[in-house]
Every structure is written in structure tokens, then in C-alpha cells.
Write a protein that holds these residues in place. Structure first.
Motif, mmCIF file in Angstrom:
data_model
loop_
_atom_site.group_PDB
_atom_site.id
_atom_site.type_symbol
_atom_site.label_atom_id
_atom_site.label_comp_id
_atom_site.label_asym_id
_atom_site.label_seq_id
_atom_site.Cartn_x
_atom_site.Cartn_y
_atom_site.Cartn_z
ATOM 1 N N VAL A 199 8.436 5.842 0.370
ATOM 2 C CA VAL A 199 9.084 6.564 1.828
ATOM 3 C C VAL A 199 8.228 7.443 2.184
ATOM 4 N N LEU A 200 7.590 7.963 1.323
ATOM 5 C CA LEU A 200 6.436 9.164 1.912
ATOM 6 C C LEU A 200 5.347 8.501 2.539
ATOM 7 N N GLY A 201 5.068 7.262 1.355
ATOM 8 C CA GLY A 201 4.184 6.312 2.048
ATOM 9 C C GLY A 201 3.896 6.015 3.385
ATOM 10 N N ILE A 202 4.836 5.375 3.371
ATOM 11 C CA ILE A 202 5.440 4.597 4.382
ATOM 12 C C ILE A 202 4.929 5.571 5.435
ATOM 13 N N SER A 203 6.160 7.076 6.071
ATOM 14 C CA SER A 203 5.446 8.016 6.595
ATOM 15 C C SER A 203 4.212 8.591 6.806
ATOM 16 N N ILE B 139 0.631 -1.518 0.370
ATOM 17 C CA ILE B 139 -0.082 -0.371 -0.394
ATOM 18 C C ILE B 139 1.104 1.652 0.111
ATOM 19 N N ALA B 140 2.071 1.139 0.378
ATOM 20 C CA ALA B 140 3.039 2.692 0.758
ATOM 21 C C ALA B 140 3.079 2.760 -0.488
ATOM 22 N N VAL B 141 3.781 1.578 -1.310
ATOM 23 C CA VAL B 141 4.729 1.694 -2.747
ATOM 24 C C VAL B 141 2.972 2.386 -3.739
#
Lengths: 336, 402, 287
Positions: A265-269, A251-253
Motif C-alpha cells: 500500500v505504501l509502495g503504491i502510494s 515493485i510496490a511489494v
């Protein structure tokens, strides 16, 4: 895509510098504030490392995996077991974690990489579930679903600020490595095969081998991420292999952008921040997260990156509503 | 046909859920108690971090515990040792990593003075080092893995619920002492299930276990288990199944025509939630636990009555444990006159706390900081028009060996 | 005796999985739409069935009302949010949005029905076991087998013998060509979606006396549905049928011989099938 502001070399430089500064400031916050923020920062950085690796597989390899947590879990358990039985030496734990994960990638990739699309998705999930079952059942080794707790801190990195620095360095180094990779011949072949596999093969490229190599590399890096996380938390649990973890990474991707290395990286944040913020305020935080996802898909074309772009455009449209001003800048903006 | 009609409650819950969502979206997560007659408050507020699942598989257990905490704290107007108690509730979910994150938040960001709660054993074990190193006085109100107060114990961790050993060993002993010397052992194959099975075996001693049937956690089809039970030709099945497993097992056991024909002794597997789900299909099932709603002592009669009036439903074992946890917190804070600055002083004070809980006499083992309590054998019977657990026998005052 | 029991258990569980899998197969294989909310529709069906049984003291209306509610929600979802996302290349969007919907359903059902476990008795006449000499077997699972076979037959009839079925197959095989031929692919795919989720909801109702409902059940069933669909090969109802039988029997015989590893066996089966036939048992090389 029309920009709301006109892009001169000067504004581009300022914008870029500002962006880098903002990122650096954000990255420096956790170690400065310490405590809980540092913990969230470490969770974010380690998960981001794993998600970025997955991002390469998905965005350039066309290999959507729902079993990426397997590498994360393997790295974590390798770190845990080595630390407890031999000692938490970074020069031992991290390479072994990478090696075990890479080995798993090769062993399973031989089979899974023959499938595409949803079949690959489910096969990777299946292997991750097998990892879950093994850690769950092999109680003598892993203590099953009580988890392995009391993992000693990584030697030399007992201070979590140092661990954070290490993790951030890994993240930056991996970013550079992956940037090189996707521009390299191997990366280009991978990308070509993603778009038209038959043609890539027909041109004589060893698609399968390249895929296996990248799978092993991304797996290894994710294994290191899992090891770092294990040392930060002090425990590992079969749940580290779960669908929930794999899905979070995927999902973060997808959430931000599949074709940007920094997207995951932004997605995880975003996901970490949202879960932390929402679950402190309501027991129905899943619902709000779900609504956010729906909103992003419906209105944020191209994920959050698209949402940002749309916001940018909206600003431009608002500018045009203002009366034509005297300065050239406003006139230029208004004429777009 | 079904037992409890819950439809109106569902609507109330739906509306309440929406209201809570709206309210909670505006709040910090801390809970402000209803207005009460002014108590004597002399010191700064005291923050107690509560870690309970608000979402996920264990959500209803978490809700029961929060009800239990609140019920006791309301009795003392949320004041102890001259300080106002402020609860900061965080969602444990069903993930130990999340639980650890929340524990960190409570300890490092919210700066709570003490911690309470924790349903999942994995979460408790995950938090252990953090709590120990931070020297935070912690009261575990559910997690039952033996190691939490044995191999992984910490002086700062007190447990008010039970260990898997503590309630399973006496059950095994009761079986052999009461003529059930040929049994089938059936259990959910995960850490807690195995600990219960091991302790049952120990208590059962020299009796004959004709067949041992582990089943996967989250099992939805017990047909093969039931077939093996039937094939073994025993009269008693001892074991353990958690939550939905117990519900599904009891339903399928009844559908196979075995309810009432073969007896079941299932550790603590049948409590209010399971009874609400299966009703009469659970009649006759034996369980061992530290409490029963029908336990006849003044503290319990008062507790059950108050709980029913406050929450309009029957209390569960989780509510009782949390109720006692809250009392422990309050009495400890009172004992140090509200001075929570020295965790070691809190620990020494807590060790000596004894009181009459709804379950009987409540006290701690000073070496393990785990509760010493009576364990009761209960049977599901119809009493007063409802299906409930009735105390059949007192299995004695049981101390976990540590 | 145990082997006969295990056979019937496997068939019954398999038929329940078939209801789920056939639905997902229709939605995904035919409609080309990744639906991660499929498990959510299962539990909606289950909760509706529970409420119907609770209020009307009668289980049977739930078997109609549940699927109707499911179909209604599916149609609403498709009209309101999913409409623009059909088609090739939109899979990431479909994954995200249906996952979001699944999360919403998970919390909404918990808000509406609470986090407590819900279970019902088997409805008469299936609440008494069957006794043939020494062999005793509960009758409700046999009912599930019946329902599964009936649904299989009806689906086959629909797809192979009706005009609507032909339109569905055409729209599935080649949407552009179908449109050129004048088939209203939009409405047809929407109907397929609604039918698929209605089947999931039916599974939820039918499964209720055998399984219980609790938070988390939705994602468990989604996983099983995905396993069945993938093993069977996409878009083929027969594929979903054989796959669900295979999974059901593996589960029941697995529990008989290796109870600790049943979960692993299902995924091991998946891995083995896909390694042998990367497109699933009855899958064809998809474009």
C-alpha cells in the motif's frame, strides 16, 4: 534493532495513535479535496488493493508473479462489458469480476503452480500476455487497442467520493482478511512451504491445493480492484494486462517490505506520488525513478521500511552527538 | 552511406537534455516564453493544457508537436484576445490511463481554460467523457481514430489532424483511377491499421486485392510479409505501417532487392522521422497525407523556412498539425475577445474559423468538428540534395463522413 | 519457397535471440544474478554501433566497440553497485536495482540519441540479396546465423576447454565449494557478468541493420531474452541455443500461418514448454 527513543508503553501508544491518525488523515484527503487528488487517491487505493493481494502471494506464498495484471485486466473488462450490456449494478459487476478472475486463477494455476522461482514468474507473465493478445485481437468484443471507453459509473457510486469510500472499505476489509489468512493454518502452511516445500509436503499438507486456493482468492480480490478502477476511469484498455502494470505491482511489494501487508500500500502510494510529481517536472522522470530504486536498494536495507528504520537510527546517533543533558531522557538516549 | 549525419545534433541534444532536466526540476512544468516586445495584455493569463508524450515510444512525435505549438505562439508573442497564453505541458507517455490522469490534473488541479494535443487515439477516447462532462474546449492535434469525431464525438472536441478514413480512402481511389488494379494490401494489425485498411479497400472499390497481409504491431521481421508480396506477383503494395515498423519494413524490403521493383503506397507511413532513419531506401514510396514539406504555397514556404531556422531540422506532419492547432486556439480566443468563460461560445466561434494553413485552406465540418482539408499524394524523391516527400497529385478536398 | 524463407528467417531471428539469451543465461544461470537491464545493454550496443557506423562510415568496428562498451559498463556497474548483491536470497534486491538501472539506461539513451528511430543499411558485402534461380533471399540474415554459430562455438570452447571456463562452471555449480577450492568466485562471476552483457551489446550491434532502435526496444528485447532463457532452462548455453531456435522458428512460421497471433504464439510456446517441463527444456532441478 536498537531504538533511538526508549519505548515505554506510553510512547508506544502515542506513536501508534499518531500513526493511525496520520494514515486516516491521508486517506481522508482525497475525498475532501476532490478533483485530481480524488482521482489519484482512487488510483492509489485500487492499485494498492491489487498490490496487497500480490504481496500475500509473494511474501507468504513465495510466489513471485509477473502476471498479476491479468486479474486486474479481467476484472476491468468484465466490469466494462457487463456495465455496457446489462447495467452497472455493483451486485452484478463486482462478484462477476471476482469470479472471472478467480476462474482464471484456477485455470492457469493448475499449470503455473507446479513451477517455482523464475519459471513461475515467466509463466504468469506468459498467461497475462495471452490475456493482452486476446483483448487486443478480439476487436468485435473489446474494440482492441482503441480500448473500451464510455463505461457508465457504478450505480449508486456515480459520485467518486462514494466510490473512494467503497474502495477504501474493500482495502481495509481485505487487509483484515489477509491478516487472518496469514495467521490461519492455511497461511502458516503456505509460509512453511515457501521456506521448505519438501518438508511441508512430507508432513502431509496439501500444499498445491492451499496455494491454488490462495491464488484464487488474491486473484479474485485483484479482479474487484480492477473493476473498481474501470468504473473510476470510465475505460479499459489491453494495456491493463501489460507487463508494465504487473511490474509496478511487484515493485510496490518489493520496494517497502515483502512481509508486511501494508507494505505494498505504501509502495503504491510512493510510486503514484513520485510518477505524478516527477513527470510534471521533467521528461526524464524514468531516470529519477531509476535512481531512487538504486538508492533504496543500496542504502535502504529492507526497502523503504528499512530506510525509515535507518533514518530512525540516524536520529538516535545524532542525539548522541549532543552534549549530555541534565534530564534523564537525554541520558538514557545517549547511553544507547 | 547513411544520409543525415546527426552526431553533432546528438551531443547538442544530450547537453540540452541535461540542461532541461536541471531546469525542469526547478519549474512547475509551465513554460515561460522568451522576452519579447510588450504586447497589449489586458486580461488575466490564459492557461492552455498541452498533453503530449515526453517519454516513451511517441516521444519524438510529442516533441515535434510542442515545437509546432511554440513556433506559432511565438509569432503572436503568446498573446491572444488580450491575454497572455501560458502553456502547461504534461506527459502523455504511451499509456491511456496516464493520459487520462494528466487530463484530470490539467482540468481539475491546474484549471486550464482549454486543452490541446494528444497523440494516441486510445488516450483521446479515454479522455472524451471527462472533457465532454467538464465542457473543456479541446483541440486534438494528432489522434486519428475515426470515432473521435464520429460515434464518440463531442461538441467540445475539435480535431485538426486527420481521421484514418480521410487519408486512406482517397489513396485507394487514386490507385484504381491510375491503373493499379491488382494490389497487395499490407497493414499493421491494430485499430488504426485496420481502419486504414478498411478505408483503402473502400476507395479501391472494384479493384483486385490479390493478398491481404496483416502483421503484428511492433513486428521486427518482415521476411514472410515480403515473401508473400513477391509470391503475389503484383506491382503495387498498398497499406500502412507505423513508425519503427515502416523503417524496418523499408530496410528489409531493400535488403530483399525489391526496392524500386515493386511500388509501395503506404498511407502516411513515411514522414520526416522515417526518412531520417532509412534515407534512400525509401525512394519512390508513395504516401497520402494532408501536407508535404515541399507543398508549394506561401504559408508553407514561410512555415518550413521559420521552422528550419528555429529548430535546425526539417518540420514533420506532427509539427504542422500542432502549428495549426495553435493558430486555431489563438483565433478562437481572439474571436471571443479573450472571454473564455463560456465553452459553448468558444465552440461556436471555433466552428467558423478558416485560414490559409501550410497545408492549404483549413476549415471545419460544423457537424463533426473535424477538419476539412486537401489530401495530397506524395512520393519520396531526391530534391535539393535531400530525400524528401514531393507532392505528386492533389487528391481533392476530403471531408470525413462522420 | 516460402517455407525455405521462413526457415532461414527463423534461424536468423533465433540466432539474434541466442546472443541475447546466451548472455542472460550466463548472467542469470551461471552468475545467479537477475539482470533486468539486459535489454538496456542491447540497445546501448545498438546505439554505439549506430554512432560508429555514422562517424566512421564503417559498420565493422562497431562489432568490437559495442561489446567492449557493454562489457565496460557491466564491469563498472558490478564494481560500483551490484557487487554486494550477488547470491541466493538477494533476488528482490537484484530485481529492483537492475530495473532501476534499466530505467536509467532508457532515459539516458533517449537523452543521448533522442527519441527518433535509428536504423542502418546492411554493410557490404551483405547489402545485396542472394539469388539462386527463383529463390531470392537477403544475405544479412545469413550473416547473423553465422555470427550466432560462431559465438556458440566460442562459448562452448570457453566453457568446456579452458581453465577459465572450468572456473566459471565450478563457481556456478557450487560457489562455496569453489571458493574452498581456491577459485576466486568474486572476480570470476564479475567476468561472467561482463561477458553476458557484452553478448547482449553484440546482439544490439548485429541486429541493427535488421531491426531499428527506438524507445521501448530495450524492454521488448528483455522480455524475449527472458523467454529464451526460461524455455531453455537456466544456465545452460545449449539450452539457450535450442530455445532461441525454437522461438525464432515459431515466430517465423507463426507469421506465415497466423500473423495476427504471433505474439501469442511465443507465449503459448513458453506456457507449453513449462507445463511439459517445469524447469525448462534442458533445465535440471536447481537447488
Amino acid at each position: 534493532m536498537r531504538a533511538a527513543l526508549s519505548a515505554t508503553p506510553w510512547t508506544t501508544l502515542v506513536a501508534r495513535a499518531g500513526l493511525l491518525l496520520a494514515v486516516a488523515a491521508l486517506a481522508a484527503m482525497p475525498p475532501l479535496w476532490g478533483g485530481y487528488t480524488l482521482h489519484l487517491g482512487l488510483v492509489t487505493v485500487t492499485m494498492a488493493l491489487a498490490a496487497m493481494s500480490l504481496g500475500v502471494l509473494v511474501g507468504w506464498g513465495g510466489l513471485d508473479s509477473l502476471g498479476h495484471a491479468a486479474f486486474w485486466g479481467l476484472g476491468g473488462y468484465a466490469a466494462a462489458l457487463l456495465s455496457k450490456h446489462y447495467g452497472p449494478w455493483p451486485w452484478l459487476v463486482l462478484p462477476v469480476a471476482a469470479g472471472v478472475a478467480a476462474g482464471f486463477a484456477v485455470a492457469t494455476g493448475i499449470f503455473t503452480l507446479r513451477s517455482r522461482g523464475i519459471f513461475f514468474l515467466m509463466l504468469t507473465l506468459a498467461f497475462a500476455q495471452l490475456g493482452f493478445v486476446v483483448t487486443f485481437q478480439w476487436r468485435d468484443l473489446t474494440r482492441g487497442d482503441d480500448g473500451l471507453s464510455g463505461i457508465p459509473a457504478l450505480a449508486g457510486f456515480e459520485d467518486h467520493r462514494a466510490l473512494y469510500a467503497l474502495a477504501t472499505i474493500f482495502l481495509a476489509a481485505s487487509y483484515l482478511l489477509f491478516s487472518r489468512l496469514v495467521r490461519s493454518p492455511v497461511g502458516r502452511v503456505l509460509d512453511a512451504a515457501r521456506q521448505n516445500e519438501a518438508r511441508a509436503r512430507a508432513l502431509g499438507y496439501p500444499v498445491f491445493l492451499y496455494r491454488l486456493a490462495v491464488y484464487a482468492l488474491t486473484g479474485a480480490i485483484t479482479g474487484v480492484a480492477g473493476a473498481l478502477a474501470a468504473h473510476e476511469r470510465g475505460f479499459v484498455h489491453p494495456r491493463d494486462f501489460s507487463l508494465a502494470v504487473s511490474a509496478t505491482m511487484l515493485i510496490a511489494v518489493i520496494l517497502v517490505s515483502q512481509r508486511r501487508l501494508w507494505g505494498p500500500v505504501l509502495g503504491i502510494s510512493v510510486l503514484v506520488a513520485m510518477e505524478s510529481w516527477l513527470s510534471a517536472r521533467t521528461e526524464f522522470w524514468n531516470l529519477f525513478l531509476g535512481l531512487l530504486l538504486v538508492a533504496i536498494v543500496l542504502w535502504g536495507r529492507g526497502g523503504i521500511a528499512g530506510l525509515a528504520a535507518q533514518a530512525w537510527q540516524a536520529v538516535g546517533r545524532l542525539q548522541r552527538l549532543l552534549p549530555r543533558g541534565s534530564d534523564a531522557g537525554a541520558a538514557r538516549r545517549a547511553s544507547l | 552511406m547513411l544520409g543525415n549525419r546527426v552526431s553533432r545534433r546528438d551531443f547538442l541534444r544530450f547537453g540540452a537534455g541535461l540542461a532541461v532536466m536541471g531546469l525542469a526540476a526547478c519549474q512547475e512544468g509551465g513554460q515561460q516564453p522568451a522576452a519579447s516586445p510588450t504586447p497589449v495584455v489586458t486580461g488575466p493569463p490564459l492557461k492552455v493544457g498541452i498533453i503530449e508524450p515526453n517519454s516513451g515510444v511517441f516521444a519524438d512525435l510529442g516533441r515535434d508537436q510542442i515545437n509546432g505549438f511554440n513556433l506559432y505562439l511565438e509569432k503572436v508573442n503568446f498573446v491572444a484576445g488580450g491575454r497572455r497564453i501560458q502553456l502547461v505541458v504534461e506527459d502523455e507517455t504511451a499509456d491511456p490511463a496516464t493520459a487520462l490522469t494528466k487530463a484530470r490534473k490539467l482540468i481539475e488541479a491546474d484549471r486550464v481554460d482549454m486543452l490541446a494535443g494528444v497523440i494516441s487515439s486510445a488516450s483521446a477516447l479515454a479522455m472524451r467523457d471527462l472533457v465532454h462532462q467538464s465542457r473543456v474546449f479541446t483541440v486534438i492535434s494528432n489522434a486519428s481514430a475515426n470515432d473521435i469525431t464520429r460515434a464518440r464525438k463531442s461538441p467540445y472536441i475539435f480535431r485538426v489532424s486527420n481521421t484514418n478514413y480521410q487519408m486512406a480512402f482517397p489513396l485507394g481511389k487514386w490507385l484504381i483511377d491510375n491503373g493499379h488494379n491488382r494490389i497487395v494490401l499490407m497493414f499493421a494489425d491494430y485499430a488504426a491499421g485496420r481502419e486504414v485498411a478498411d478505408a483503402l479497400r473502400q476507395g479501391f472499390g472494384s479493384g483486385e486485392i490479390v493478398d491481404t497481409i496483416p502483421f503484428p504491431l511492433g513486428n521486427t521481421d518482415f521476411s514472410s510479409v515480403i515473401d508473400r508480396i513477391r509470391a503475389s506477383r503484383v506491382n503495387m503494395v498498398a497499406g500502412f505501417a507505423a513508425g519503427t515498423d515502416a523503417v524496418i519494413f523499408l530496410r528489409q524490403f531493400a535488403q530483399a532487392g525489391l526496392a524500386g521493383r515493386i511500388q509501395l503506397a503506404l498511407h502516411d507511413s513515411v514522414d520526416r522521422a522515417e526518412l531520417a532513419a532509412v534515407g534512400r531506401d525509401a525512394l519512390g514510396v508513395y504516401t497520402s497525407d494532408f501536407w508535404a514539406p515541399t507543398l508549394d504555397n506561401p504559408a508553407n514556404r514561410q512555415f518550413v523556412d521559420e521552422y528550419r531556422r528555429r529548430y535546425n531540422e526539417e518540420p514533420s506532419r506532427y509539427a504542422v498539425a500542432a502549428y495549426d492547432a495553435a493558430r486555431l486556439l489563438v483565433e478562437t480566443i481572439n474571436a471571443v475577445n479573450g472571454d473564455t468563460s463560456d465553452p459553448d461560445r468558444l465552440v461556436r466561434a471555433a466552428e467558423t474559423i478558416r485560414f490559409d494553413s501550410p497545408r492549404g485552406l483549413f476549415e471545419f465540418d460544423p457537424t463533426t468538428h473535424h477538419v476539412v482539408q486537401n489530401i495530397y499524394l506524395r512520393q519520396v524523391r531526391e530534391q535539393g540534395g535531400r530525400v524528401t516527400n514531393v507532392v505528386v497529385s492533389d487528391l481533392g478536398r476530403i471531408r470525413d463522413p462522420g | 519457397m516460402e517455407y525455405l524463407s521462413a526457415l532461414l528467417n527463423g534461424l536468423s531471428y533465433g540466432m539474434l535471440l541466442f546472443l541475447l539469451g546466451a548472455g542472460l543465461s550466463l548472467v542469470f544461470g551461471v552468475g545467479r544474478f537477475v539482470n533486468l537491464a539486459h535489454g538496456g545493454l542491447y540497445i546501448i550496443g545498438g546505439y554505439v554501433g549506430f554512432t560508429v557506423f555514422d562517424r566512421l562510415d564503417n559498420f565493422w568496428p562497431g562489432m568490437i566497440i559495442g561489446p567492449l562498451v557493454g562489457a565496460g559498463l557491466g564491469l563498472a556497474a558490478d564494481l560500483l553497485v551490484l557487487r554486494r548483491l550477488h547470491g541466493h536470497g538477494r533476488e528482490p534486491d537484484q530485481v529492483l536495482i537492475t530495473f532501476g538501472l534499466a530505467l536509467i539506461i532508457a532515459d539516458a539513451t533517449r537523452a543521448g540519441w533522442g527519441g527518433d528511430i535509428r536504423s542502418v543499411r546492411a554493410p557490404a558485402p551483405f547489402d545485396r540479396p542472394l539469388e539462386v534461380g527463383e529463390f531470392i533471399y537477403p544475405t544479412y540474415p545469413l550473416f547473423i546465423i553465422g555470427v550466432g554459430l560462431l559465438v556458440l562455438a566460442l562459448l562452448w570452447l570457453l566453457l568446456q576447454r579452458t581453465r577459465l571456463g572450468a572456473m566459471i562452471r565450478a563457481a556456478a555449480g557450487d560457489p562455496q565449494m569453489a571458493q574452498v577450492l581456491g577459485i576466486p568466485t568474486g572476480p570470476v562471476l564479475r567476468l561472467t557478468f561482463a561477458l553476458g552483457v557484452a553478448l547482449a551489446a553484440l546482439g544490439g550491434v548485429v541486429g541493427l541493420p535488421r531491426l531499428a532502435l527506438a524507445p521501448g526496444r530495450d524492454f521488448e528485447m528483455l522480455l524475449l531474452a527472458l523467454v529464451v532463457v526460461v524455455i531453455g532452462g537456466l544456465g545452460r548455453i545449449e539450452g539457450a541455443f535450442w530455445a532461441s531456435l525454437l522461438v525464432g522458428l515459431t515466430d517465423s512460421y507463426g507469421k506465415l500461418f497466423f500473423p495476427e497471433f504471433t505474439v501469442a504464439m511465443i507465449f503459448g510456446l513458453l506456457a507449453l514448454v513449462l507445463i511439459w517441463r517445469p524447469e525448462g527444456l534442458l533445465g535440471r532441478r536447481a537447488a
